[in-house]
Design a protein around this motif. Structure first.
Motif, mmCIF file in Angstrom:
data_model
loop_
_atom_site.group_PDB
_atom_site.id
_atom_site.type_symbol
_atom_site.label_atom_id
_atom_site.label_comp_id
_atom_site.label_asym_id
_atom_site.label_seq_id
_atom_site.Cartn_x
_atom_site.Cartn_y
_atom_site.Cartn_z
ATOM 1 N N SER A 135 -4.289 -1.254 0.313
ATOM 2 C CA SER A 135 -3.242 -2.160 0.791
ATOM 3 C C SER A 135 -3.868 -3.523 1.039
ATOM 4 O O SER A 135 -5.004 -3.613 1.508
ATOM 5 C CB SER A 135 -2.659 -1.620 2.095
ATOM 6 O OG SER A 135 -1.979 -2.648 2.808
ATOM 7 N N GLY A 195 0.803 -1.219 0.000
ATOM 8 C CA GLY A 195 0.000 0.000 0.000
ATOM 9 C C GLY A 195 0.835 1.267 0.000
ATOM 10 O O GLY A 195 0.391 2.302 -0.511
ATOM 11 N N ASP A 229 -6.183 7.532 -0.008
ATOM 12 C CA ASP A 229 -5.477 6.433 0.637
ATOM 13 C C ASP A 229 -6.538 5.506 1.240
ATOM 14 O O ASP A 229 -6.996 5.713 2.361
ATOM 15 C CB ASP A 229 -4.524 6.969 1.713
ATOM 16 C CG ASP A 229 -3.783 5.857 2.458
ATOM 17 O OD1 ASP A 229 -4.109 4.671 2.231
ATOM 18 O OD2 ASP A 229 -2.899 6.177 3.272
ATOM 19 N N PHE A 270 -2.154 -5.713 3.018
ATOM 20 C CA PHE A 270 -1.509 -6.197 4.253
ATOM 21 C C PHE A 270 -2.519 -7.101 4.975
ATOM 22 O O PHE A 270 -3.712 -6.809 4.976
ATOM 23 C CB PHE A 270 -1.114 -4.978 5.100
ATOM 24 C CG PHE A 270 -0.375 -5.317 6.360
ATOM 25 C CD1 PHE A 270 0.969 -5.637 6.320
ATOM 26 C CD2 PHE A 270 -1.030 -5.316 7.585
ATOM 27 C CE1 PHE A 270 1.645 -5.961 7.490
ATOM 28 C CE2 PHE A 270 -0.354 -5.639 8.752
ATOM 29 C CZ PHE A 270 0.992 -5.962 8.702
ATOM 30 N N ALA A 311 -6.194 2.384 2.055
ATOM 31 C CA ALA A 311 -5.568 1.192 2.642
ATOM 32 C C ALA A 311 -6.499 0.526 3.654
ATOM 33 O O ALA A 311 -6.540 -0.690 3.771
ATOM 34 C CB ALA A 311 -4.251 1.567 3.317
#
Ligand SMILES: *Cc1c(COP(=O)(O)O)cnc(C)c1O
Length: 378
Positions: free
Chosen positions: A186, A58, A162, A188, A164
């Motif tokens: 992202s 990200g 953003d 993650f 994420a």
């Protein structure tokens, strides 16, 4: 109890995941390839964007976006003060200066009013050229794009979303990760849609920027990897992660996001009137990257966290510091005086276990412990 229970999730989706991974290994095609292409199409369709370009994480997704716009030294990019470090780091990584802006106390998202003031301030000082604003969909709730877009247009700034933490969130019938001129997310593992390692993606409707990002993430490639037309980086999504994400996206869209919202509803029923619970704006939906309460003061937060810990209930403080307090940013020479809300929140926020596989009894158990502290101080 787990904060975000990826083990329970794996037990539910194990067969599909194991098959998907096995297929990639047997194909021995580990970087790029058809699975990555398919995933990009599925992700673009899900968020409603014309283009999706996957990448290594990200943070790279943010940097690649700023690089595609040619953000560089002398430019100013506005970033919420209450966010994960990478939202500001990406700006500095491009040589530009991040200008941190206070957030709203109730949504934790960037304040349109403070953004307006910060832009005016930078223009008045005349040292940096305002170029873009990075909006963060903090904890899963989209930023207030109606207000932010008005300000961005007035001053000719691009919006970099953003997302994420925002993947899966909505405003009306529009999905997060498509609110920016460019948007990122992202993968993650602990994010709303996570893979089994690092991963990220860039979304945009703009053909030119999409092409630039595609080139930048493979060494600034031109016609191919060995024809290089710009300085880029090596930032690709592994094929195994793409295969995992194809499975996960299906489960996310079919029921996980709904289940997460049900868990949020249970928390609300239990905790309303006890502590400050997350405030979701009218017509907005969160993907609940975090379920974050606001305690009365830092002492109460500490008591709650200690009590939960004794019961082996994990809780986390997102975030303990505003960006303006981070040592890495101490040299920024633009003075913004008002971080009142960030300072209020960093002393009081507490994030509770949150994931689609949390049971109602578990939410009740957590909530009863919190209630006991608030009401009796134990
Ligand atoms: C996690 C996160 C990032 C960075 O994503 P990585 O994949 O970890 O690089 C950026 N911004 C926000 C708000 C995040 O929560």
């Amino acid at each position: 109890m787990e904060f975000r229970d990826l083990k329970r999730q794996y037990q539910v989706i194990k067969k599909d995941i194991d098959n998907a991974i096995k297929e990639v290994i047997e194909s021995t095609s580990f970087v790029s390839g058809i699975k990555v292409k398919e995933l990009e199409q599925q992700l673009a369709r899900y968020v409603g964007a014309k283009h999706c370009i996957t990448c290594a994480n990200g943070t790279d997704a943010l940097i690649l976006s700023l690089m595609a716009w040619g953000i560089k030294q002398g430019d100013a990019v506005f970033v919420p003060d209450f966010t994960f470090f990478a939202s500001g780091e990406c700006v500095a990584a491009c040589g530009a200066v991040p200008i941190f802006v206070d957030v709203e106390r109730d949504t934790f998202n960037i304040s349109a009013e403070q953004l307006y003031k910060a832009i005016k301030n930078v223009l008045k000082e005349g040292k940096y050229k305002p170029k873009a604003v990075i909006t963060v969909d903090i904890f899963g709730q989209p930023a207030n794009y109606v207000h932010i877009r008005q300000i961005a247009e007035k001053f000719g700034l691009w919006i970099l979303e953003d997302g994420a933490q925002g993947f899966g969130g909505t405003i009306g019938d529009k999905k997060a990760c498509n609110f920016g001129d460019i948007s990122t997310t992202s993968f993650f593992p602990a994010k709303p849609l996570g893979c089994y390692g690092d991963g990220g993606a860039v979304f945009t409707d703009n053909d030119e920027w999409a092409e630039a990002v595609r080139s930048l993430c493979v060494h600034g490639k031109g016609e191919n990897k060995y024809d290089n037309v710009r300085i880029g980086m090596n930032s690709r999504l592994d094929t195994i992660q793409a295969a995992i994400l194809q499975v996960k996206l299906k489960h996310f869209a079919e029921y996980e996001l709904d289940q997460t919202n049900r868990v949020a509803q249970w928390y609300e029923e239990q905790l309303c009137g006890i502590v400050n619970i997350p405030h979701i704006l009218n017509d907005f939906c969160s993907s609940w990257a975090q379920y974050t309460i606001v305690c009365k003061d830092s002492k109460e937060r500490e008591q709650i966290q200690d009590t939960l810990q004794r019961e082996q209930i994990p809780s986390m403080i997102y975030y303990r510091k505003g960006m303006h307090e981070q040592k890495a940013f101490e040299n920024i020479d633009i003075v913004v005086e008002n971080y009142e809300n960030t300072n209020f929140l960093t002393r009081r926020v507490l994030s509770l276990p949150m994931h689609p596989y949390l049971q109602k009894e578990e939410v009740e158990f957590i909530s009863h412990k919190i209630k006991a502290v608030v009401e009796n101080g134990v």
